[in-house]
Design a protein around this motif. Structure first.
Motif, mmCIF file in Angstrom:
data_model
loop_
_atom_site.group_PDB
_atom_site.id
_atom_site.type_symbol
_atom_site.label_atom_id
_atom_site.label_comp_id
_atom_site.label_asym_id
_atom_site.label_seq_id
_atom_site.Cartn_x
_atom_site.Cartn_y
_atom_site.Cartn_z
ATOM 1 N N TYR A 1 26.467 -14.815 -4.293
ATOM 2 C CA TYR A 1 27.537 -15.553 -3.620
ATOM 3 C C TYR A 1 26.994 -16.784 -2.897
ATOM 4 C CZ TYR A 1 31.938 -16.378 -1.191
ATOM 5 O OH TYR A 1 33.103 -16.944 -0.733
ATOM 6 N N TYR B 1 32.708 -16.749 -9.380
ATOM 7 C CA TYR B 1 33.678 -16.487 -8.321
ATOM 8 C C TYR B 1 34.840 -17.481 -8.391
ATOM 9 C CZ TYR B 1 29.930 -13.686 -6.273
ATOM 10 O OH TYR B 1 28.957 -12.754 -6.067
ATOM 11 N N VAL C 1 29.137 -9.795 -11.466
ATOM 12 C CA VAL C 1 29.610 -9.582 -10.099
ATOM 13 C C VAL C 1 30.312 -8.244 -9.978
ATOM 14 C CG1 VAL C 1 31.181 -10.427 -8.313
ATOM 15 C CG2 VAL C 1 29.824 -12.041 -9.641
ATOM 16 N N SER D 1 23.722 -11.925 0.903
ATOM 17 C CA SER D 1 24.830 -11.414 0.086
ATOM 18 C C SER D 1 24.388 -10.419 -0.974
ATOM 19 C CB SER D 1 25.553 -12.588 -0.585
ATOM 20 O OG SER D 1 24.642 -13.351 -1.367
#
Length: 517
Positions: free
Chosen positions: A30, A56, A74, A287
């Motif tokens: 991220y 994302y 992810v 992250s």
């Protein structure tokens, strides 16, 4: 004449504003996404038509900003990455390349990406996040567009060769070491050996794999060797305040800190920090690392230690309903890290040492306790220790007592605060905001049709030519051959009188025998 200049200027602006730009930022991290999004949304705000391949969704909706989601990695369950700290050095190199293969193929197998590749779309520029994903260089050749590389870290063995930047092993350590630019003899020896091993691994193992990806996922036939060195420019998320002085070629631009901006804190965090009369500590491992993977006894002891400190603690933790949470600790699954570090109450930052975290801490002048785990984190923490803005706490030594000792050292030793403020001034003292600097150079490449004049001649040499390995081998062979010839000649000269003497002795013995009979 004046009208002509104005016309040229207006035409240039219109061309730049009309550019179609493809951003390829496939990393599942991220933090890397944040960097890519800041760069690409700024281009969209400036009027460019942006398409972004990303893991994302965008945090901000813009009419000229399109996202192609490649989020397969992810959505997979997150591994416990803490054991990576104990990996053997060779395994560290292999594992980071394996991650590069996964990221590369994951993006190329995505249906949205394949639809784009097989479409009739065209682009004026490709901006590519570079992290051991050399097959993605084919996006530039496929769309017949110049490439600007972006690296979320500084110059390294993972990216320097792609832009013709020369890394001297004597002062530039391999990323996965804990070395700085000041190395001992044996560190330089080890660093040189690992550099050669890394080069050979890329040439013999990595590049053939990436060639297979190109053959499999792109309709055009392309040779990796022909396209891998075609980048026009490389943007680095680094600065001398966070890394070290470096001899960079004209095609390498440092923009470290470009993503930092001031935003309003959530009300609960703002109140928590405003009321921290004795200061506050931020504890976040980034992250990709989950603090919940720590042993429960270690975590319980750390919480107990925090409860006895006079400072307040902000903890990024996956379970906000943690039992026995001290009253001076605020827990959140996500924290606006940079904005928290900007608050006047922050006095220390416990971090894994990722370059994004280090950059934000340096920018806001907050000293650190570094607990590096993998990637470039060991090197980042080592550099901060050398600058006097951090204390290194090895993960294997992470206990409540050792963490408390490290925090006390940072909090009570005035030098850490002073050095951090001094380093922050160095980072901030720039003639142009780094994000504007990045925009200038990206649009420079557009204005100059790829800016081929920035290319370094070293791109036309093999690595063994670049580092004069062939010259050194030639000189060594020549010296050995010369020594051999000289020694041989001396040997012949030395034995010749002896041969004559032996011949005369034989004649004399034969003559004596004849006299006897």
């Amino acid at each position: 004449m004046c009208k002509l200049i104005i016309l040229i200027f207006v035409t240039t602006i219109n061309f730049i504003n009309g550019a179609k730009i493809l951003g390829v930022f496939p990393s599942p991290g991220y933090s890397q996404f944040i960097l890519g999004e800041v760069l690409m949304t700024e281009l969209a705000r400036r009027g460019h038509d942006v398409t972004m391949i990303s893991a994302y969704k965008p945090r901000e909706e813009l009419k000229n900003y399109r996202t192609i989601l490649a989020d397969d990695m992810v959505n997979k369950p997150q591994r416990d990455l803490f054991p990576r700290e104990r990996e053997h050095f060779i395994n560290r190199i292999r594992s980071v390349h394996n991650l590069g293969y996964l990221v590369t193929e994951n993006a190329l197998t995505n249906s949205g990406v394949q639809n784009l590749i097989h479409s009739n779309e065209t682009f004026d520029l490709v901006i590519l996040e570079q992290f051991l994903n050399e097959a993605h260089m084919a996006f530039g050749a496929h769309f017949n567009a110049p490439i600007v590389l972006f690296s979320s870290i500084g110059i390294s063995e993972w990216n320097s060769h792609l832009i013709g930047d020369i890394r001297l092993p004597s002062i530039v350590p391999v990323t996965k070491t804990h070395y700085t630019d000041h190395m001992s003899f044996f560190q330089r020896l080890f660093n040189s050996i690992v550099n050669v091993c890394d080069i050979l691994y890329k040439e013999l193992v990595s590049y053939p794999i990436h060639q297979e990806y190109i053959d499999k996922y792109f309709p055009k036939k392309m040779n990796l060797r022909d396209i891998i060195y075609n980048a026009s420019l490389m943007l680095l998320n680094s600065h001398v305040s966070t890394t070290q002085p470096a001899s960079l070629t004209t095609a390498v631009i440092e923009i470290g800190g470009f993503h930092v901006s001031s935003k309003k804190l959530p009300e609960d965090i703002q109140k928590f920090l405003d009321e921290a009369e004795n200061g506050a500590i931020l504890f976040s491992m980034g992250s990709n690392l989950n603090i919940s993977n720590l042993p429960l006894t270690t975590l319980d002891n750390i919480m107990e230690m925090f409860s006895k400190m006079k400072q307040r603690v902000l903890l990024k933790y996956e379970d906000i309903n943690l039992k026995n949470k001290p009253s001076n600790v605020l827990i959140s699954k996500w924290l606006p890290q940079s904005d928290i570090l900007e608050h006047r109450s922050l006095v220390a930052f416990v971090t894994h040492g990722g370059l994004l975290s280090v950059t934000e801490a340096v920018f806001h002048g907050v000293p650190m306790v570094g607990i590096p785990i993998f990637g470039d984190q060991r090197m980042n923490v080592a550099r901060c220790v050398r600058k006097g803005i951090a204390v290194h706490l090895p993960f294997q030594e992470l206990t409540a007592f050792n963490l408390h000792q490290a925090l006390v050292k940072v909090l009570e030793n005035r030098e850490y605060q002073d050095n951090s403020r001094r380093n922050a001034n160095i980072m901030r003292d720039r003639p142009v905001r780094p994000l504007n600097w990045a925009m200038y150079w990206i649009e420079y490449v557009l204005r100059h049709n790829g800016a081929i004049h920035l290319r370094n001649a070293s791109l036309e040499l093999y690595w063994f030519q670049l580092y004069l390995i062939d010259v050194i081998i030639f000189l060594m062979v020549s010296l050995i051959l010369m020594y051999y010839l000289i020694a041989k000649r001396q040997r012949i000269k030395g034995f010749h009188p002896q041969v004559t003497q032996n011949t005369n002795a034989k004649k004399l013995r034969k003559k004596n025998k004849l006299k006897k009979y």
